[in-house]
Scaffold this active site. Sequence first.
Site, PDB file in Angstrom:
ATOM      1  CG  ASN A  17      49.093  65.746  15.447  1.00 41.95           C
ATOM      2  OD1 ASN A  17      50.313  65.633  15.355  1.00 41.95           O
ATOM      3  ND2 ASN A  17      48.526  66.763  16.053  1.00 41.95           N
ATOM      4  CG  HIS A  62      54.170  62.854  18.899  1.00 47.57           C
ATOM      5  ND1 HIS A  62      54.786  63.821  19.677  1.00 47.57           N
ATOM      6  CD2 HIS A  62      52.866  62.855  19.266  1.00 47.57           C
ATOM      7  CE1 HIS A  62      53.898  64.357  20.491  1.00 47.57           C
ATOM      8  NE2 HIS A  62      52.726  63.803  20.253  1.00 47.57           N
ATOM      9  CG  HIS A 110      50.420  72.259  17.795  1.00 47.69           C
ATOM     10  ND1 HIS A 110      50.030  71.935  19.065  1.00 47.69           N
ATOM     11  CD2 HIS A 110      50.498  73.622  17.786  1.00 47.69           C
ATOM     12  CE1 HIS A 110      49.870  73.031  19.786  1.00 47.69           C
ATOM     13  NE2 HIS A 110      50.160  74.067  19.035  1.00 47.69           N
ATOM     14  NE  ARG A 129      53.904  73.086  22.085  1.00 43.93           N
ATOM     15  CZ  ARG A 129      52.938  72.853  22.978  1.00 43.93           C
ATOM     16  NH1 ARG A 129      52.036  71.918  22.758  1.00 43.93           N
ATOM     17  NH2 ARG A 129      52.886  73.527  24.094  1.00 43.93           N
ATOM     18  NE  ARG A 157      56.720  71.349  23.447  1.00 46.01           N
ATOM     19  CZ  ARG A 157      55.876  71.230  24.470  1.00 46.01           C
ATOM     20  NH1 ARG A 157      55.180  70.126  24.637  1.00 46.01           N
ATOM     21  NH2 ARG A 157      55.722  72.191  25.352  1.00 46.01           N
ATOM     22  CD  GLU A 200      46.527  70.167  16.531  1.00 45.53           C
ATOM     23  OE1 GLU A 200      47.429  70.266  17.383  1.00 45.53           O
ATOM     24  OE2 GLU A 200      45.859  69.155  16.384  1.00 45.53           O
ATOM     25  CB  THR A 250      46.710  70.733  23.379  1.00 46.12           C
ATOM     26  OG1 THR A 250      47.592  70.836  22.270  1.00 46.12           O
ATOM     27  CG2 THR A 250      45.837  71.956  23.458  1.00 46.12           C
ATOM     28  CD  GLU A 274      40.481  68.752  17.030  1.00 39.03           C
ATOM     29  OE1 GLU A 274      40.882  69.311  15.990  1.00 39.03           O
ATOM     30  OE2 GLU A 274      41.177  67.977  17.710  1.00 39.03           O
ATOM     31  CG  HIS A 319      44.059  66.010  23.227  1.00 38.94           C
ATOM     32  ND1 HIS A 319      44.535  65.345  24.321  1.00 38.94           N
ATOM     33  CD2 HIS A 319      45.023  66.900  22.885  1.00 38.94           C
ATOM     34  CE1 HIS A 319      45.715  65.829  24.646  1.00 38.94           C
ATOM     35  NE2 HIS A 319      46.043  66.766  23.784  1.00 38.94           N
TER      36      HIS A 319
HETATM   37  N1  PXP Z   1      43.581  67.727  18.367  1.00 39.07           N
HETATM   38  C1  PXP Z   1      44.232  68.752  18.946  1.00 39.07           C
HETATM   39  C2  PXP Z   1      43.595  70.092  18.913  1.00 39.07           C
HETATM   40  C3  PXP Z   1      45.503  68.572  19.527  1.00 39.07           C
HETATM   41  O1  PXP Z   1      46.137  69.617  20.096  1.00 39.07           O
HETATM   42  C4  PXP Z   1      46.096  67.292  19.485  1.00 39.07           C
HETATM   43  C5  PXP Z   1      47.464  67.087  20.058  1.00 39.07           C
HETATM   44  O2  PXP Z   1      48.382  67.772  19.283  1.00 39.07           O
HETATM   45  C6  PXP Z   1      45.378  66.253  18.861  1.00 39.07           C
HETATM   46  C7  PXP Z   1      44.119  66.492  18.340  1.00 39.07           C
HETATM   47  C8  PXP Z   1      45.944  64.876  18.774  1.00 39.07           C
HETATM   48  O3  PXP Z   1      46.010  64.333  20.055  1.00 39.07           O
HETATM   49  P1  PXP Z   1      46.672  62.929  20.288  1.00 39.07           P
HETATM   50  O4  PXP Z   1      48.120  63.046  19.910  1.00 39.07           O
HETATM   51  O5  PXP Z   1      46.445  62.668  21.738  1.00 39.07           O
HETATM   52  O6  PXP Z   1      45.944  61.947  19.398  1.00 39.07           O
END
Ligand code: PXP
Length: 237
Positions: free
Chosen positions: A7, A10, A43, A45, A49, A70, A101, A151, A190
């Site tokens: 992901n 960031h 994601h 959003r 953001r 996402e 999330t 998931e 997550h």
């Molecule tokens: N899976 C989902 C559905 C999420 O919303 C997120 C955060 O965007 C992640 C995985 C990744 O989470 P993390 O950044 O804590 O690894």
Amino acid sequence: MPKLGVNIDHVATVRQARLTVEPDPVWAAALAQLGGADCITVHLREDRRHIQDRDVRLLAETVTVKLNLEMAAADEIIRIAREIVPTQATLVPEKRLELTTEGGLDVAGNLPKITDAVAALREKGIIVSLFVDAESAQIEASRAAGADAVELHTGRYANAAGTEADKRLGELAEGCELAGKIGLVVHAGHGLTYGNVRPAALIEGFDEFNIGHSIISRAIFVGIEQAVREMKRLVDV
Ligand code: PXP
């Protein structure tokens, strides 16, 4: 062997801190793929953001592995997903004031709405995954909604320690087994880090792990390729 979805939200968070053009998540996706990512996750959003519409469009054109979008089950975002057609969409709950999330999607409590969203995405050939807590009612409702995958939310496990973490891991294993049994592909994500991912990866049945914050944090110091390579080794079983 489970897949690693990276992901890259960031990277966009840093860019948006200055509303400029760098660092570009499109570059991050290319480097993550060189490091062995099996999937790129972003994601989009509703509050935009971090990831922007332009990012998703360019990623859909340039990512050569699976692209996982996402998204909330919101009309505007569903319309964008149907135009862009990522490989996969993962429906997540979204609250404006949350840092990230927070909980899983309440599929059981919103079955008609989620069923419609799943159908609208699947109609375009998009694989649909639902981000849910490892609870049988939510997993069974996901099947009823017509999803291809779930998931499982690993946040409760990630935030726990000692026997509490073992208990949460047990819930994930049970959820994974149930989802597999009723014909769903099972992902997890997550809060997973280099320190806590291994016990989750050793649970049999997970097809994909989606990990963001920990990888991008390490990437600041060692680079994205290496950070992804190191996580990939931990996810490989
Ligand atoms: N899976 C989902 C559905 C999420 O919303 C997120 C955060 O965007 C992640 C995985 C990744 O989470 P993390 O950044 O804590 O690894």
